[in-house]
Design an enzyme around this catalytic site. Structure first.
Site, PDB file in Angstrom:
ATOM      1  N   LYS A 177     -46.281  30.209  12.892  1.00  0.00           N
ATOM      2  CA  LYS A 177     -45.601  29.244  14.110  1.00  0.00           C
ATOM      3  C   LYS A 177     -44.827  27.883  13.513  1.00  0.00           C
ATOM      4  CE  LYS A 177     -48.175  28.795  17.361  1.00  0.00           C
ATOM      5  NZ  LYS A 177     -49.746  28.489  18.167  1.00  0.00           N
ATOM      6  N   ARG A 213     -51.580  22.563  17.568  1.00  0.00           N
ATOM      7  CA  ARG A 213     -51.971  23.973  17.783  1.00  0.00           C
ATOM      8  C   ARG A 213     -52.141  24.488  16.249  1.00  0.00           C
ATOM      9  NH1 ARG A 213     -49.612  26.285  22.727  1.00  0.00           N
ATOM     10  NH2 ARG A 213     -48.557  24.553  23.690  1.00  0.00           N
ATOM     11  N   GLY A 229     -55.249  33.576  19.918  1.00  0.00           N
ATOM     12  CA  GLY A 229     -56.228  33.104  20.634  1.00  0.00           C
ATOM     13  C   GLY A 229     -57.599  33.158  19.597  1.00  0.00           C
ATOM     14  N   MET A 237     -57.902  30.994  16.626  1.00  0.00           N
ATOM     15  CA  MET A 237     -58.161  29.593  16.365  1.00  0.00           C
ATOM     16  C   MET A 237     -57.727  28.626  17.604  1.00  0.00           C
ATOM     17  SD  MET A 237     -56.666  29.735  12.358  1.00  0.00           S
ATOM     18  CE  MET A 237     -55.261  30.549  13.058  1.00  0.00           C
ATOM     19  N   ARG A 261     -42.504  34.730  17.866  1.00  0.00           N
ATOM     20  CA  ARG A 261     -42.966  35.589  16.826  1.00  0.00           C
ATOM     21  C   ARG A 261     -42.948  37.019  17.026  1.00  0.00           C
ATOM     22  NH1 ARG A 261     -49.465  33.880  18.561  1.00  0.00           N
ATOM     23  NH2 ARG A 261     -49.130  35.026  20.517  1.00  0.00           N
ATOM     24  N   HIS A 270     -55.229  37.077  27.115  1.00  0.00           N
ATOM     25  CA  HIS A 270     -56.060  36.997  25.933  1.00  0.00           C
ATOM     26  C   HIS A 270     -56.514  38.615  25.685  1.00  0.00           C
ATOM     27  CE1 HIS A 270     -59.810  37.369  23.477  1.00  0.00           C
ATOM     28  NE2 HIS A 270     -59.076  36.386  22.483  1.00  0.00           N
ATOM     29  N   ARG A 318     -63.416  72.186   1.158  1.00  0.00           N
ATOM     30  CA  ARG A 318     -64.821  72.282   0.891  1.00  0.00           C
ATOM     31  C   ARG A 318     -65.583  73.557   1.314  1.00  0.00           C
ATOM     32  NH1 ARG A 318     -63.364  68.201   4.300  1.00  0.00           N
ATOM     33  NH2 ARG A 318     -63.522  65.881   3.651  1.00  0.00           N
ATOM     34  N   SER A 365     -58.404  65.495  -9.502  1.00  0.00           N
ATOM     35  CA  SER A 365     -58.441  65.051  -8.081  1.00  0.00           C
ATOM     36  C   SER A 365     -59.550  64.072  -8.065  1.00  0.00           C
ATOM     37  CB  SER A 365     -58.612  66.203  -7.065  1.00  0.00           C
ATOM     38  OG  SER A 365     -58.266  65.477  -5.648  1.00  0.00           O
ATOM     39  N   THR A 417     -63.157  59.749  -4.440  1.00  0.00           N
ATOM     40  CA  THR A 417     -63.417  58.457  -4.186  1.00  0.00           C
ATOM     41  C   THR A 417     -64.823  58.168  -3.643  1.00  0.00           C
ATOM     42  OG1 THR A 417     -62.023  58.222  -2.248  1.00  0.00           O
ATOM     43  CG2 THR A 417     -61.026  57.610  -4.506  1.00  0.00           C
ATOM     44  N   ASP A 468     -67.639  59.739  -3.872  1.00  0.00           N
ATOM     45  CA  ASP A 468     -68.772  59.648  -5.119  1.00  0.00           C
ATOM     46  C   ASP A 468     -68.479  58.641  -6.246  1.00  0.00           C
ATOM     47  OD1 ASP A 468     -70.735  61.332  -4.027  1.00  0.00           O
ATOM     48  OD2 ASP A 468     -70.318  63.168  -5.172  1.00  0.00           O
ATOM     49  N   CYS A 515     -58.848  62.760  -3.207  1.00  0.00           N
ATOM     50  CA  CYS A 515     -59.243  63.797  -1.871  1.00  0.00           C
ATOM     51  C   CYS A 515     -60.401  63.001  -1.162  1.00  0.00           C
ATOM     52  CB  CYS A 515     -59.543  65.117  -2.372  1.00  0.00           C
ATOM     53  SG  CYS A 515     -60.689  65.234  -3.504  1.00  0.00           S
ATOM     54  N   TYR A 520     -50.262  62.543  -5.435  1.00  0.00           N
ATOM     55  CA  TYR A 520     -50.584  62.890  -3.806  1.00  0.00           C
ATOM     56  C   TYR A 520     -51.915  62.205  -3.528  1.00  0.00           C
ATOM     57  CZ  TYR A 520     -54.076  66.519  -5.053  1.00  0.00           C
ATOM     58  OH  TYR A 520     -54.784  67.302  -5.664  1.00  0.00           O
TER      59      TYR A 520
END
Length: 878
Positions: free
Chosen positions: A22, A92, A101, A103, A336, A455, A561, A764, A767, A769, A831, A851
């Protein structure tokens, strides 16, 4: 000494880190010569210093504020605490990232028992002066003293009803004097001290309150939801008050340069005559559409239209503009980049490129990847709508989408029900920032008051949540927990269906259907694929899911799987026969039957994939997961297998593990029962052979061995599989090229990745486990405490949702470096669930993975995040 305060004419748009969004935009608009009321900004650094030290304004900061206040008095020829023309200010918040809204704001600051009379005399309007004073008391009491706004609102409502007054603007000077007296009494009674009469004291307390609001619960929740850092703080903007509540040639409003719900290139907004800005934003009064301003104040409308176009051209994005008109003169209070729905975001992005305002890369950077998934969600079916019973069709379509759920009337109930797995619709007269947790938990939000810029509407659009606002024919009673509509009554827990695209509410649960994507979505996705360095694959094994992933442009499958293929009734009995067998020969018989089922599955997958790659994970879960646990199921299995119940219970006891996630699973199954992995590999290659013979399709399967922790596990299993498959292809006199790699999901595997890369054809990362094993958190039980860890700052994020860069991330980075030190060209992907998380994707791109793989419906999110990462990295390297 560090500068902590800047006049608006000292800053610019590039100073958002210091001045907040702002403050930086107010400075930029001042620099452009727009009609911005003058003022100054206290920096975000001052905020964090305040919060991290004494939580009081330092003498140095107070002195700097006083100096800038004097400059403001000179610029305006007004006095903050003197006898001449009265200077009143607004206070403000304004963080670097928009947090609508969340703060606090205080208007009309500087008024007291004496200066209110001075304002009345200066304006010759007693009602106006005391209306400003009652607003100050109300906002100051709430923001600074923490008094519930309902104390003030309830009395105001009571007074109007008692005296037959419909609108706030109809209150007389005497009415407002009485209300002011009562508001001061409320403050004194609850806070045990009077409203401060010193304007300077008001200002200092207000600044402290806005600083403190950075750490209020709703702001913290919003930051967590939108991944905004906790340590950047908020700036505070002190600005000359201009008064939209000073008569019928005054007003206030909020407008967007394009429609934030649909993306239509047309001015969109609302305003109220004789009102202040909080009246529009809070939804206390239902405003008029911006087009009507052309009739009420034509010169103002023409000037606003010109400035709105100028701001959009300057910022090269759709703008959200707050404005006030004081006695016919237009002021711009804020601009904004506007929050928008997913539907609007893709249309605006494409339109801005086609209009020549921005490039494809710029357009992609305007998109919120997470919100894109909302474009893919189902809508109510046309058949269901033909039979549907309407509760209301007078509401405003504030945020599109279709949602079904049980009605609840407060945020706490919405949060509680959602945590229990219920789908809920939050119904309120109007929402406030305190409702944020309930809004986050809800499928849709319905309000009886407020407009398209209230709001509820703004926050719902920002979250991508369905919303109908200003549904005035609904009598929502939050105390009695009921809603009365023209055709009847609904109570808490009743089910409704909400159409946020058309502003309609229906009784009961309506059926939904998947919608087709738009030209704008397809264009954006084509750009994302073009600019992304990372490939994006899907986690899928059913034809339906694979087709969905291909529709969204997946580059193949990153995880098939195979355990999901064993749970059909006929297959499950053969798997149980394998588990219960006492000899290799008996196990082989069961596996031969399973082989045929597996071949059917893989042929179907290969045919659907065509020539795209697919990583097939060999069986991963422990064997006990295939066995029954209930007494009646055990008895039934004994009959089917023609064995005793005791025999099955004995085997179940053998299979029991204290900690199955660390038990006999993954490659450990393959080491114990190599025939199981060989059967699956045979099914894969035989399917590929048949596809090649029948269709000419040359499939290249990628076989993945899970949960490897030692080089010997991988090398021994790979050698056995290769020997068998090579003999099979020689027997069939046909060659199929295949790869055998591993899923890295153990910390030890990361640390020996250079050794594994000598054997593996690809890596591969699993993530899910890997995170579990690294933290020692059970991913099935972590929900009981992980949110508390995040809220207390013990962890910055839930590591099962976003990559833990310092721990899990370092292990992955180490594995990539070690693996490529041995085999520079080894293909490496992800994966796990993090493959669809934008923040995690940026990390994976930075460490040069090949990938990511995610669920089919997250593929568009992943592509856009991958493209943004590539664009961001290129920009940083310039």
């Amino acid at each position: 000494m560090l500068k902590q305060v800047y006049q608006f004419d000292e800053g610019n748009a590039d100073m958002k880190d210091l001045l907040g969004g702002k403050g930086a935009n107010l400075a930029e608009m001042t620099r452009l010569g727009l009609p911005v009321p003058p003022g100054f900004t206290i920096t975000t650094e001052a905020c964090m210093s305040f919060l991290n030290t004494t939580k009081e304004l330092s003498d140095e900061l107070k002195k700097e504020i006083d100096e800038h206040l004097s400059l403001l008095e000179k610029k305006t020829n007004k006095s903050f605490e003197g006898d001449k023309d009265l200077l009143l200010v607004s206070v403000r918040s304004g963080a670097k990232f928009s947090m609508p809204g969340m703060m606090d704001t205080i208007l009309n600051l500087g008024l007291n028992d004496e200066t209110v009379e001075q304002l009345a005399s200066l304006t010759e309007d007693e009602a106006f002066a005391y209306d400003c004073y009652r607003r100050l008391l109300q906002m100051f009491g709430n923001v600074v003293f923490g008094i519930d706004m309902q104390y003030f609102e309830n009395y105001l409502t009571f007074y109007k009803q008692k005296h037959g007054v419909k609108l706030d603007s109809d209150l007389t000077g005497d009415d407002l004097k009485s209300i002011v007296t009562e508001f001061k009494r409320i403050i004194l009674e609850i806070k045990k001290k009077p409203f401060p009469q010193s304007a300077k004291e008001q200002l200092h307390l207000a600044i402290e309150a806005v600083f403190h609001s950075w750490n209020n619960e709703r702001a913290h929740i919003y930051r967590e939801l939108n991944r905004i850092p906790d340590d950047i703080g908020t700036a505070v903007n002190i600005q000359l008050m201009v008064f939209g509540n000073s008569g019928d040639t005054s007003g206030t409003g909020v407008a967007f340069t394009r429609n934030p719900a649909t993306g239509e290139n047309k001015l969109f907004g609302e305003y109220l005559i004789n009102a202040q800005g909080e009246d529009v934003v809070a939804g206390i009064r239902t405003p008029e559409p911006i087009e009507k301003l052309k009739n009420d104040l034509p010169a103002v409308y023409e000037e606003f239209t010109r400035l709105a176009h100028l701001l959009e051209q300057h910022y090269r994005d759709m703008q959200d503009i707050e404005f006030t008109v004081e006695k016919g003169k237009l002021y711009i209070l804020q601009t904004r980049n506007g929050k928008r729905t997913a539907q609007a975001s893709v249309k605006i992005a494409v339109d801005l490129v086609e209009e020549g305002l921005i490039q494809e890369e710029d357009a992609l950077m305007t998109l919120n990847p997470d919100m894109i998934s909302h474009l893919l969600h189902p809508e109510f079916s046309k058949v269901a709508l033909e039979k549907a019973v309407k509760v209301s069709d007078v509401g405003l379509p504030a945020s599109p989408g279709s949602a079904v759920g049980k009605i609840c009337f407060d945020a706490a109930t919405a949060k509680e029900w959602a945590a229990q797995g219920e789908k809920v619709i939050l119904m309120r007269q109007e929402t406030s920032p305190e409702d944020i947790e309930g809004m986050v938990a809800s499928e849709a939000i319905v309000t009886s008051r407020g407009g398209m810029t209230s709001h509820a509407a703004v926050v719902a659009r920002g979250m991508g949540t369905c919303c109908v606002a200003g549904c005035s024919e609904l009598e929502i009673d939050e105390f009695l927990k009921r809603v009365v509509y023209p055709g009847g009554q609904l109570n808490e827990g009743d089910v409704i269906s909400v159409d946020g695209s058309n502003g309609v509410i229906y009784l009961g649960e309506l059926e939904v259907e998947v919608t087709e994507t738009s030209h704008y979505f397809d264009t954006v996705m084509a750009w994302a694929k073009k600019h992304a360095r990372l490939d994006v694959r899907m986690n899928a094994e059913t034809v339906s899911d694979i087709k969905t992933g291909l529709y969204f442009g997946a580059d193949g499958i990153g995880l098939i799987r195979t355990e999901h293929m064993f749970f059909g009734a006929e297959r499950l009995i053969q798997m149980r026969r394998f588990i219960l067998s006492n000899s290799y020969i008996e196990r082989e018989k069961a596996l031969k039957v399973i082989l045929d089922y597996q071949m059917d599955d893989f042929k179907e997958i290969f045919e659907t994939l065509n020539d795209l790659p697919g990583v097939i994970r060999l069986l991963d879960p422990p064997l006990h997961e295939f066995m029954p646990t209930k007494e009646e199921d055990i008895v039934l299995l004994a009959q089917e297998m023609n064995v005793s119940k005791n025999e099955i219970e004995r085997r179940l006891k053998e299979l029991h593990e204290v900690n199955p996630m660390l038990g006999h699973r993954g490659c450990r199954l393959g080491m114990t029962y190599p025939e199981l992995y060989i059967m699956q590999s045979e099914a894969i290659i035989r399917s590929a052979i048949e596809m090649k013979r029948e269709t000419g399709l040359d499939v290249t399967p990628e076989i993945m061995i899970p949960l490897v922790g030692t080089t010997k596990e991988l090398s021994e299993l790979k050698e056995k599989i290769e020997l068998y498959l090579d003999a099979l292809m020689e027997e069939e006199d046909i060659n199929v090229f295949y790869r055998i790699g591993t899923m890295i999901e153990l910390p030890r595997a990361c640390l020996i990745a250079n050794q594994l890369a000598k054997t593996a054809d690809f890596f591969s990362f699993g993530t899910n486990d890997l995170t579990q094993m690294t933290f020692g958190f059970s991913r099935d039980d972590a929900a009981k405490y992980i949110n508390e860890y995040v809220s207390k700052g013990v962890l910055p994020v839930d590591p099962f949702q976003t990559i833990d860069k310092d721990g899990v991330g370092e292990l992955i980075k180490t594995a990539v470096e070690k693996g490529r030190s041995t085999t520079p060209t080894i293909k490496i992907g992800v994966c796990g669930e993090l493959g669809g998380d934008p923040t995690s994707i940026e990390f994976f791109d930075d460490i040069n993975l090949d990938y990511v793989s995610c669920s089919p419906y997250r593929i568009p999110i992943a592509y856009i995040a991958a493209a943004q990462s590539t664009i961001r990295r290129a920009s940083n390297n310039e």
